[in-house]
Scaffold this active site. Structure first.
Site, PDB file in Angstrom:
ATOM      1  N   GLU A 212       0.867  -1.182   0.000  1.00  9.19           N
ATOM      2  CA  GLU A 212       0.000   0.000   0.000  1.00  9.19           C
ATOM      3  C   GLU A 212       0.904   1.232   0.000  1.00  9.19           C
ATOM      4  OE1 GLU A 212      -3.426   2.201   2.745  1.00  9.19           O
ATOM      5  OE2 GLU A 212      -2.404   0.392   3.465  1.00  9.19           O
ATOM      6  N   ARG A 433       5.040 -13.478   9.788  1.00 11.67           N
ATOM      7  CA  ARG A 433       5.715 -12.199   9.608  1.00 11.67           C
ATOM      8  C   ARG A 433       6.973 -12.172  10.475  1.00 11.67           C
ATOM      9  NH1 ARG A 433       2.275  -7.263  11.761  1.00 11.67           N
ATOM     10  NH2 ARG A 433       4.262  -6.218  11.444  1.00 11.67           N
ATOM     11  N   LYS A 443       2.525   0.364  10.871  1.00  7.49           N
ATOM     12  CA  LYS A 443       2.678   1.591  10.085  1.00  7.49           C
ATOM     13  C   LYS A 443       2.065   2.781  10.815  1.00  7.49           C
ATOM     14  CE  LYS A 443       2.195   0.947   5.726  1.00  7.49           C
ATOM     15  NZ  LYS A 443       1.619   0.762   4.392  1.00  7.49           N
TER      16      LYS A 443
END
Length: 717
Positions: A212, A433, A443
């Site tokens: 993104e 992850r 983020k």
């Protein structure tokens, strides 16, 4: 917290039921937390024959499959009475399906086949752990599974297929066990197992990396990008697509998009194609209309807090049964971006009370009148990631979607979208992850650090962004090696930065030129008897083990500068070694007259003893001649973790764990050769560490260098 350990080489007819029931328990009850660990052995110990071990806080460790399965039942809501008794009974009977010879399982299989006549579930009218345990035992038993695939028992075959197709989370769980059960084929250069049995690779492999453009890539994104690149280009010679998920104009900027492209290139990742979700806005709009017309989606103006409450408690929205015509009208209002349209969203009509809350009528379209950085003012409505991703994956020909494990609950949602729209399915593979101690990868939280001035920016060397760790001194080759060594494992662990930076040291140590710096604070001037009266220079190798780096000028004079810490370690008449010169004897030590700091050395007198044996001296020190060269001012910066707790919990307030001091500055003087260094050069100041040049020296402006961790320091990222 509980932990289930599975011997991946044990009989899967015994281990798979436990794995599946554990996954079912987690989906049924959000409060259930079970860490699953695989060990590449046939049995966990001499006393454990089933290949299982279950440990739960405050309880005895369980080592029998039957006991472990019954333990999970405590956390799964089952109707009391006959149903509960029947579930327990069938979980016990699943043990009869574990022998791997057909004669032993034929009788239990025939009993099961008769039981399933006119039944969709083993017990009652909904899925229960009985179905999961029996299905797992059959799937893990090669003999029984082969019989089912041949259709030898019609009722069992029908039920087996029905359970698998209506519970999309089962297949990934089976794949995880299969991947660990296979013989490990370690990629020689990577040191990790990549033989994870991706299905249908013979038909071609197309992966995608969907960032993104609302921030800079961090090390977690780097793992996703490198894994997709590895499977597409190195393992299967397929295709990699980089698709920007630009569906939120409120957060996205072209600056971030350009930075992501640059960072991927720096990591050596070259997508075969770059695309944008915004390229498919018309197709996504059409697909949403299709869902609305099919009665599989509806418009909703429920307030956010109320909607969250209703989803959490399984309450249907008051708008759920609105007519198709009304829903289409509302969608068009949203598309106008007016005051009325902004109030509404579109929700998929999946379920009101599914145990998996991700399936409870998620939002798939929102109204946002803000200008999009690529499409301008054309659209006022934007799809959510969970709606757009599966559709565009299918349309772009993605064969394998690699997703981090926190998306696992949303995998059924992903498949629902494709099935509801009659689109081609995509294989999903979950991987863990990459988490690091004392490090935030959110983020939103990283953005807060930037905006509040906790750090200098997105490329701050204390940040886990690709730009941050590169600015700290991480080389791209070391970054790739470290991440690829982690492999596509599903095991979630909190990594220590120690190994990360130790990997980097392997790359920089052989090629980092050696230089000298002395800390300016309380540095000591020493006179050297026996030195030439006039200063002079000699050519010395920049690296004792790498002559290809060339030579540097080392200046010699009768007066030299020494670090205060070294001077304080000297004893009267001790023989020491002046590196790059030879031995000397400490003839005189002058201390401060200040009674509060008598240990401070203010002067030294040394006498050269060049015939001395450097191997016999305890103190081997660096130094700088005060004449014969221009000493270069250098500011050395070192850093500590931004937060003080190894792992923040969900209810922790980040501000409570902010490290009050994360930056350490040391003013030094360095040898004259440092004047020729350029930004991004990596060197070693001998006995001080490795450094990256952040700002090169200019006359009138000191050089600035960042300390590069090596895995041994107390301070970290």
């Amino acid at each position: 917290m509980s932990a289930l350990t599975i011997a991946s080489k044990a009989n899967q007819a015994e281990t798979l039921p436990a794995l599946l029931v554990a996954e079912y328990a987690k989906q049924s009850n959000p409060n259930v937390k079970v860490d699953i660990e695989f060990k590449d052995v046939e049995k966990l110990s001499s006393e454990v024959t089933s290949g299982l071990e279950f440990a739960s806080t405050g309880k005895s460790t369980l080592k029998k499959a039957k006991d472990i399965l019954h333990s999970f039942l405590e956390n799964i809501k089952i109707r009391q009475g006959e149903t509960q008794v029947s579930v327990q009974e069938w979980i016990d009977r699943a043990g009869a399906l574990t022998p791997t010879d057909f004669k032993s399982v034929e009788g239990p299989l025939l009993e099961l086949d008769a039981h399933l006549t006119l039944r969709s579930y083993v017990v009652g009218y909904t899925l229960t752990p009985a179905d999961i345990a029996v299905w797992g035992a059959l799937r893990g038993n090669k003999v029984a599974y082969a019989a089912i695939k041949k259709g030898a028992m019609l009722n069992v075959a029908r039920w087996f297929k029905f359970i698998e197709e209506t519970n999309s989370w089962i297949a990934p769980a089976v794949q995880s066990l299969n991947a660990h059960a296979q013989e490990r084929k370690v990629a020689k250069s990577k040191g990790a197992n990549y033989d994870i049995a991706l299905p249908d690779t013979d038909k071609g492999v197309v992966t995608r990396f969907p960032p993104e453009p609302s921030g800079y890539l961090h090390i977690g994104h780097a793992k996703a990008a490198l894994l997709n690149d590895y499977f597409a280009h190195e393992m299967y010679q397929g295709t990699l697509i980089c698709r920007f998920d630009d569906t939120n104009p409120s957060k996205e900027r072209e600056e971030f998009q350009d930075a992501i492209v640059e960072d991927l290139a720096l990591m050596g990742i070259k997508p075969d194609k770059t695309s944008y979700t915004s390229n498919y806005f018309q197709e996504l709009y059409d697909q949403c209309v299709k869902l609305l017309k099919a009665g599989k989606a509806y418009s909703d103006d429920t307030e956010r807090e109320t909607m969250q409450h209703e989803r959490m408690h399984g309450i249907a929205s008051k708008r759920r049964d609105a007519s198709i015509e009304e829903n289409l009208v509302r969608f068009e209002e949203m598309n106008k971006g007016n005051e009325e349209g902004v109030r509404w969203c579109i929700r998929a009509k999946m379920s009101v009370d599914n145990p998996n809350k991700a399936m409870r009528d998620p939002v798939i379209y929102r109204c946002n009148p803000q200008v999009h950085h690529r499409t301008g003012e054309k659209w006022k409505i934007y799809p959510t990631y969970d709606f757009a991703c599966p559709i565009v994956d299918s349309m772009e020909g993605i064969t394998h979607a690699l997703r981090t494990i926190e998306y696992r609950d949303r995998n059924p949602q992903y498949n629902w979208m494709l099935d509801a729209l009659d689109l081609r399915r995509v294989h999903i593979w979950d991987f863990a992850r990459m988490n690091f101690i004392r490090t935030l990868l959110s983020k939103r939280k990283l953005t807060k650090f930037v905006e509040s001035g906790v750090v200098w920016g997105w490329d701050d060397p204390r940040f886990p962004t690709i730009r941050g760790i590169r600015r700290r001194g991480m080389t791209i080759d070391a970054l790739r090696e470290f991440i690829l060594k982690q492999g596509p494992s599903r095991n979630i662990v909190n990594l220590d930065w120690t190994l990360f930076w130790a990997t980097n040291k392997k790359y920089i140590d052989p090629v980092a030129p050696r230089h000298t710096a002395v800390a300016k604070e309380n540095m000591v001037t020493a006179t050297v008897k026996g030195a030439r009266v006039a200063p002079y220079t000699e050519d010395k190798p920049k690296h004792g083990k790498n002559p290809e780096l060339g030579t540097k000028k080392v200046a010699y004079s009768s007066e030299i500068l020494i670090d205060q810490a070294d001077a304080q370690a000297f004893a009267q008449d001790e023989e020491i070694t002046l590196m790059n010169w030879g031995n000397a004897i400490v003839r005189s030590i002058t201390h401060s007259l200040n009674p509060l700091n008598r240990s401070l050395v203010t002067g030294l007198e040394l006498e050269l003893h060049l015939q001395g044996d450097v191997k016999k001296t305890k103190q081997k020190i660096t130094w700088l001649a005060t004449a014969g060269q221009e000493l270069i001012p250098v500011e050395l910066l070192d850093f500590d973790y931004l937060i003080t707790k190894d792992k923040l919990e969900e209810d922790d307030n980040v501000d409570d764990f902010l490290n009050p001091k994360t930056l350490f500055r040391t003013e030094t003087l360095a040898d004259g050769n440092v004047a020729g260094l350029k930004e991004d050069d990596i060197i070693q100041f001998e006995r001080k560490g490795y450094f990256r040049v952040d700002r090169a020296f200019k006359h009138g402006e000191k050089a600035v260098m960042f300390c590069i961790p090596t895995g041994k320091e107390g301070k970290g990222k």
